[in-house]
Design an enzyme around this catalytic site. Structure first.
Site, PDB file in Angstrom:
ATOM      1  N   ASP A 152     -17.954   4.832  20.872  1.00 40.19           N
ATOM      2  CA  ASP A 152     -17.345   4.307  19.648  1.00 40.19           C
ATOM      3  C   ASP A 152     -18.136   3.111  19.112  1.00 40.19           C
ATOM      4  O   ASP A 152     -18.503   3.073  17.941  1.00 40.19           O
ATOM      5  CB  ASP A 152     -15.899   3.905  19.941  1.00 40.19           C
ATOM      6  CG  ASP A 152     -15.096   3.733  18.657  1.00 40.19           C
ATOM      7  OD1 ASP A 152     -15.119   4.644  17.821  1.00 40.19           O
ATOM      8  OD2 ASP A 152     -14.454   2.690  18.501  1.00 40.19           O
TER       9      ASP A 152
ATOM     10  N   THR B 235     -14.862  -3.900 -29.325  1.00 43.14           N
ATOM     11  CA  THR B 235     -14.863  -5.348 -29.490  1.00 43.14           C
ATOM     12  C   THR B 235     -14.953  -6.066 -28.155  1.00 43.14           C
ATOM     13  O   THR B 235     -14.105  -5.893 -27.283  1.00 43.14           O
ATOM     14  CB  THR B 235     -13.597  -5.802 -30.241  1.00 43.14           C
ATOM     15  OG1 THR B 235     -13.506  -5.087 -31.470  1.00 43.14           O
ATOM     16  CG2 THR B 235     -13.634  -7.294 -30.515  1.00 43.14           C
TER      17      THR B 235
ATOM     18  N   CYS C 225       0.838  -1.197   0.000  1.00 43.10           N
ATOM     19  CA  CYS C 225       0.000   0.000   0.000  1.00 43.10           C
ATOM     20  C   CYS C 225       0.875   1.249   0.000  1.00 43.10           C
ATOM     21  O   CYS C 225       2.071   1.178   0.287  1.00 43.10           O
ATOM     22  CB  CYS C 225      -0.924   0.004   1.209  1.00 43.10           C
ATOM     23  SG  CYS C 225      -0.047   0.163   2.782  1.00 43.10           S
TER      24      CYS C 225
ATOM     25  N   CYS D 216     -10.202   7.770  19.211  1.00 47.76           N
ATOM     26  CA  CYS D 216      -9.759   6.730  18.283  1.00 47.76           C
ATOM     27  C   CYS D 216     -10.623   6.769  17.027  1.00 47.76           C
ATOM     28  O   CYS D 216     -11.849   6.800  17.123  1.00 47.76           O
ATOM     29  CB  CYS D 216      -9.856   5.359  18.950  1.00 47.76           C
ATOM     30  SG  CYS D 216      -9.371   4.005  17.860  1.00 47.76           S
TER      31      CYS D 216
ATOM     32  N   CYS E 119       2.822   1.791   3.217  1.00 51.46           N
ATOM     33  CA  CYS E 119       4.043   0.983   3.311  1.00 51.46           C
ATOM     34  C   CYS E 119       5.172   1.651   2.521  1.00 51.46           C
ATOM     35  O   CYS E 119       6.306   1.760   2.992  1.00 51.46           O
ATOM     36  CB  CYS E 119       3.795  -0.417   2.751  1.00 51.46           C
ATOM     37  SG  CYS E 119       2.571  -1.395   3.650  1.00 51.46           S
TER      38      CYS E 119
ATOM     39  N   CYS F 190     -11.528   4.651  14.994  1.00 47.90           N
ATOM     40  CA  CYS F 190     -12.117   3.379  14.554  1.00 47.90           C
ATOM     41  C   CYS F 190     -13.553   3.539  14.082  1.00 47.90           C
ATOM     42  O   CYS F 190     -13.921   3.084  12.996  1.00 47.90           O
ATOM     43  CB  CYS F 190     -12.043   2.352  15.679  1.00 47.90           C
ATOM     44  SG  CYS F 190     -10.366   1.879  16.116  1.00 47.90           S
TER      45      CYS F 190
ATOM     46  N   ASP G 224     -12.424  -4.942 -22.303  1.00 44.99           N
ATOM     47  CA  ASP G 224     -12.271  -6.374 -22.026  1.00 44.99           C
ATOM     48  C   ASP G 224     -10.940  -6.928 -22.517  1.00 44.99           C
ATOM     49  O   ASP G 224     -10.631  -8.082 -22.273  1.00 44.99           O
ATOM     50  CB  ASP G 224     -13.398  -7.171 -22.687  1.00 44.99           C
ATOM     51  CG  ASP G 224     -13.187  -7.339 -24.188  1.00 44.99           C
ATOM     52  OD1 ASP G 224     -12.783  -6.350 -24.835  1.00 44.99           O
ATOM     53  OD2 ASP G 224     -13.419  -8.446 -24.706  1.00 44.99           O
TER      54      ASP G 224
ATOM     55  N   ASP H  78     -14.695   0.467 -24.839  1.00 45.43           N
ATOM     56  CA  ASP H  78     -14.056  -0.245 -25.933  1.00 45.43           C
ATOM     57  C   ASP H  78     -15.175  -0.817 -26.797  1.00 45.43           C
ATOM     58  O   ASP H  78     -16.319  -0.921 -26.351  1.00 45.43           O
ATOM     59  CB  ASP H  78     -13.168  -1.361 -25.372  1.00 45.43           C
ATOM     60  CG  ASP H  78     -12.570  -2.225 -26.460  1.00 45.43           C
ATOM     61  OD1 ASP H  78     -12.029  -1.667 -27.428  1.00 45.43           O
ATOM     62  OD2 ASP H  78     -12.662  -3.460 -26.356  1.00 45.43           O
TER      63      ASP H  78
END
Length: 733
Positions: A708, A428, A29, A382, A32, A384, A622, A426
């Site tokens: 929460d 086709t 991600c 927090c 990271c 969350c 596709d 697209d």
């Protein structure tokens, strides 16, 4: 600095600085990637750092006199990632040591369920179940029953949080989770602590699975180019690695082989299936001087191809780079989320710490009371509940879509779809069915049935799309196949065989006219059908034209309805196709949308960029050639019957391959967005109330926890309303 000094510096630089590339396992991600970039940047002598979390590659230059590479490797491992050097494949390209740039790296990947995070999630889950059973059996153990589950997660992520802090990222998501877990354990909310680490682990696991699937899509692109090629040297074809081909080499491409490099036909005639690259639905005739693309398939005659581009710059390699660059172009949203977390997390921790220490230090208040309130405030602050409020709506939206064949790869895509103002299709396999069908028959002599039967006999056993279309029509009309002998193909022109003692030829109008002139009426009919985007073949018996057959890849039955449904939602539709202009205009005119035809992958990418500059845009495709445009668009949507690469690159897939489902996705996304806005208002409203009441002492620890969890319950119940959503314009199969 003088030119001489510059030259001296340039000569010394290669000796002191090494260009390094590493594969970083577990980098899934932007967060990271940011942590790794920050950590590497803190080492002396590291510069020009480039991190691509899609391919899990870290590249940088390092002055090893200042920092040995082993120190950098150890620093990355301490962050919790695996690291291994990437050795780029060598290319014999005229100079010793030349390296192919950006050649896809295919690594064997273990199943996701064998990874560290999967094992951690399983262990925490097992300990939570054991803790629940223990608390029921021995109620006095309730407080301690969930501690093992919380601690095992805390040890795993806490170590990563500390390492990230030491490497320059003190307020990482792991740090926030660790603080929340420690706080929950400290106040005795051990079950909540266990749930926090469990949900965080599952989230990390799913993120890694999604990133791995995206990488598999890019690897499938690289697999299109054959690993070996037949290079002609001194009149003899010798098998060599395709990566070793250089500009000017002559290669042999046999019938059925994939073309190993971009080049021009030096000798031979054939038809080449370019659909993997350009989207062209009909194989393209190739003769001397015609260009061919790496990854395309030679259908009939042998070709000798003169290489015009090295392996690192062939068509497929360029498509791969376009996909990766387009994916990286989505990073601004990720950067915004990172900036928000970087600001919110330290503020939340600082406010909670201030509540703990300020009253006792300033006015001599009771320490126990304000520690209690500070911990409660940390739980209220927090994120969350706020963070979970959006996934609650997304989960319901995704569930509704999945039940109806609308597969969306994550909440970000589902949110974006509702904001689009244009859809690029697209042709086709997307707006059309992806396989040619016989649309018209005209007998110039005799009956249409007899003429079609002769054509089918000649085409029997053919794998050519036109031949299959003729055989399917003959089968549908109940025409028996007559035996044929002495069959042969004239590459790019015709096929012929002897049927009932007569030589029957099925070929292009140009080839037929060279054998015997077509009548004026037949010539007009050929021109009329071709102007409608149809491919026309002439059936001749002993050189005399006896009939015409028109073939076209027809629009899907619901294509026109799908375009009208988008128009009703205020979304503009445009067709981008690699097919010829005449065919594109014919299909677009029948469906009522704009068209841009004759486009290569980079052309589609440019058109997407122009649309995206005005408003969010979706791309529906596709084919492999659609992969860059799918990745570059605000959101990419693949037809379910499309290639693996399109499905992996796209953000959403229409499993039932219905055009009207594009409008259904837009409607579902807009309903989900409205639900998200409601949920965010609920979560923020409750937090605002309990932040105030906690600080002034009106509410305590358990009400803070309920603030929460209560918000989570409310937004979840609100999100469940989406499960009953129905799109009025959606076609039901």
């Amino acid at each position: 600095m003088t030119a001489m000094a510059d030259g001296g510096t340039a000569q010394l630089a290669p000796k002191s600085r090494a260009a390094l590339r590493y594969h970083v396992e577990g980098m899934d991600c932007p967060s990271c990637a940011s942590k790794i970039e920050t950590a590497v940047g803190r080492f002396g002598g590291a510069e020009d750092i480039r991190v691509n979390y899609h391919s899990q590659v870290l590249a940088f230059r390092l002055d090893e006199a200042a920092t040995p590479r082993s120190s950098v490797e150890e620093g990355i491992r301490k962050l919790g990632y695996g690291v291994a050097p990437v050795e780029a494949p060598r290319v014999v390209a005229g100079e010793p040591g030349a390296v192919a740039a950006d050649v896809p790296l295919v690594r064997p990947r273990q199943p996701w369920w064998k990874g560290k995070k999967a094992r951690l999630a399983a262990a925490i889950s097992a300990l939570m179940v054991a803790g629940f059973a223990a608390s029921l059996a021995v109620p006095s153990l309730d407080h301690w029953a969930y501690v093992p589950a919380a601690l095992i997660g805390l040890v795993f992520f806490g170590r990563k949080a500390i390492a990230a802090a030491r490497a320059g990222s003190p307020f990482s998501i792991e740090m926030l989770m660790s603080i929340a877990t420690v706080g929950a354990i400290a106040i005795g909310a051990t079950s909540e602590a266990a749930v926090v680490v469990f949900l965080f682990t599952v989230g990390e696991l799913l993120e890694g699975i999604a990133a791995g699937r995206a990488r598999a899509g890019i690897e499938a692109l690289g697999a299109l180019v054959p690993r070996t090629a037949l290079r002609i040297e001194d009149g003899t074809a010798r098998e060599v690695p395709a990566a070793s081909l250089k500009v000017g080499d002559l290669v042999l491409v046999r019938p059925g082989d994939r073309v190993s490099a971009d080049g021009d036909v030096a000798e031979g005639e054939s038809e080449v299936d370019e659909s993997p690259v350009t989207g062209e639905s009909i194989p393209v005739p190739k003769a001397e001087g015609a260009p061919v693309f790496a990854g395309s398939i030679n259908a009939s005659g042998a070709l000798q191809v003169r290489v015009t581009k090295p392996a690192s710059d062939n068509t497929i390699a360029r498509i791969i780079r376009l996909v990766e660059e387009a994916q990286d172009a989505k990073a601004p949203t990720a950067r915004f989320i990172e900036r928000f977390s970087a600001i919110y997390t330290p503020i939340a921790v600082a406010v909670a710490a201030l509540v703990v220490v300020a009253p006792p230090l300033i006015v001599g208040a009771d320490w126990d009371t304000w520690i209690y309130r500070g911990l409660a405030l940390l739980l209220v602050a927090c994120p969350c509940a706020l963070v979970l409020s959006t996934p609650a709506a997304i989960a319901s939206g995704l569930a509704v879509g999945t039940r109806r064949g609308l597969l969306v790869k994550g909440g970000g895509a589902l949110e974006t779809i509702g904001r689009i103002r244009a859809v690029a299709f697209d042709k086709t396999g997307t707006l059309t069915e992806g396989r040619p069908r016989v649309t018209d028959l005209l007998a110039l002599s005799g009956s249409e049935r007899t003429m079609l039967g002769l054509a089918a006999a000649v085409e029997n056993g053919s794998s050519h799309p036109l031949g299959r279309a003729i055989l399917e029509r003959a089968d549908a009309d109940g025409i028996p196949l007559r035996p044929a002998k002495e069959s042969r193909a004239i590459p790019g022109k015709a096929v012929e065989a002897v049927v009932t003692g007569k030589r029957v030829t099925v070929g292009s109008p140009t080839h037929a006219a060279a054998q015997a002139p077509l009548t004026a009426d037949a010539t007009r009919t050929v021109a009329e059908w071709e102007n409608q985007g149809k491919t026309v073949v002439v059936v001749s018996v002993d050189g005399a034209p006896t009939g015409l057959v028109a073939v076209r890849d027809e629009p899907r039955p619901d294509a026109a309805a799908g375009i009208r449904a988008l128009d009703a939602l205020g979304v503009e539709a445009v067709m981008l196709t690699g097919d010829n202009v005449r065919t594109g205009q014919a299909i677009a005119g029948a469906l009522g949308l704009k068209v841009k035809a004759g486009l290569l992958p980079e052309d589609k990418l440019r058109e997407i960029g122009a649309l995206k500059a005005k408003a969010p845009v979706a791309m529906v495709g596709d084919g492999i050639n659609d992969a860059p445009a799918l990745a570059a668009a605000s959101v990419g949507i693949a037809m379910g019957g499309g290639t693996d690469v399109a499905l992996e690159t796209a953000d959403a897939a229409l499993l039932n391959s219905r055009v009207v489902d594009v409008a259904a996705l837009v409607g579902l996304s807009r309903a989900t967005l409205a639900n998200i806005h409601q949920n965010v208002a609920i979560a923020l409203g409750l937090k605002a109330v309990f932040l105030v009441t906690t600080v002034v002492g009106i509410t305590g620890l358990w009400p803070a926890v309920l603030a929460d969890t209560g918000a989570t319950v409310l937004v979840t119940l609100n999100a469940m309303r989406l499960l009953g959503y129905r799109f009025k314009g959606m076609a039901h199969g």
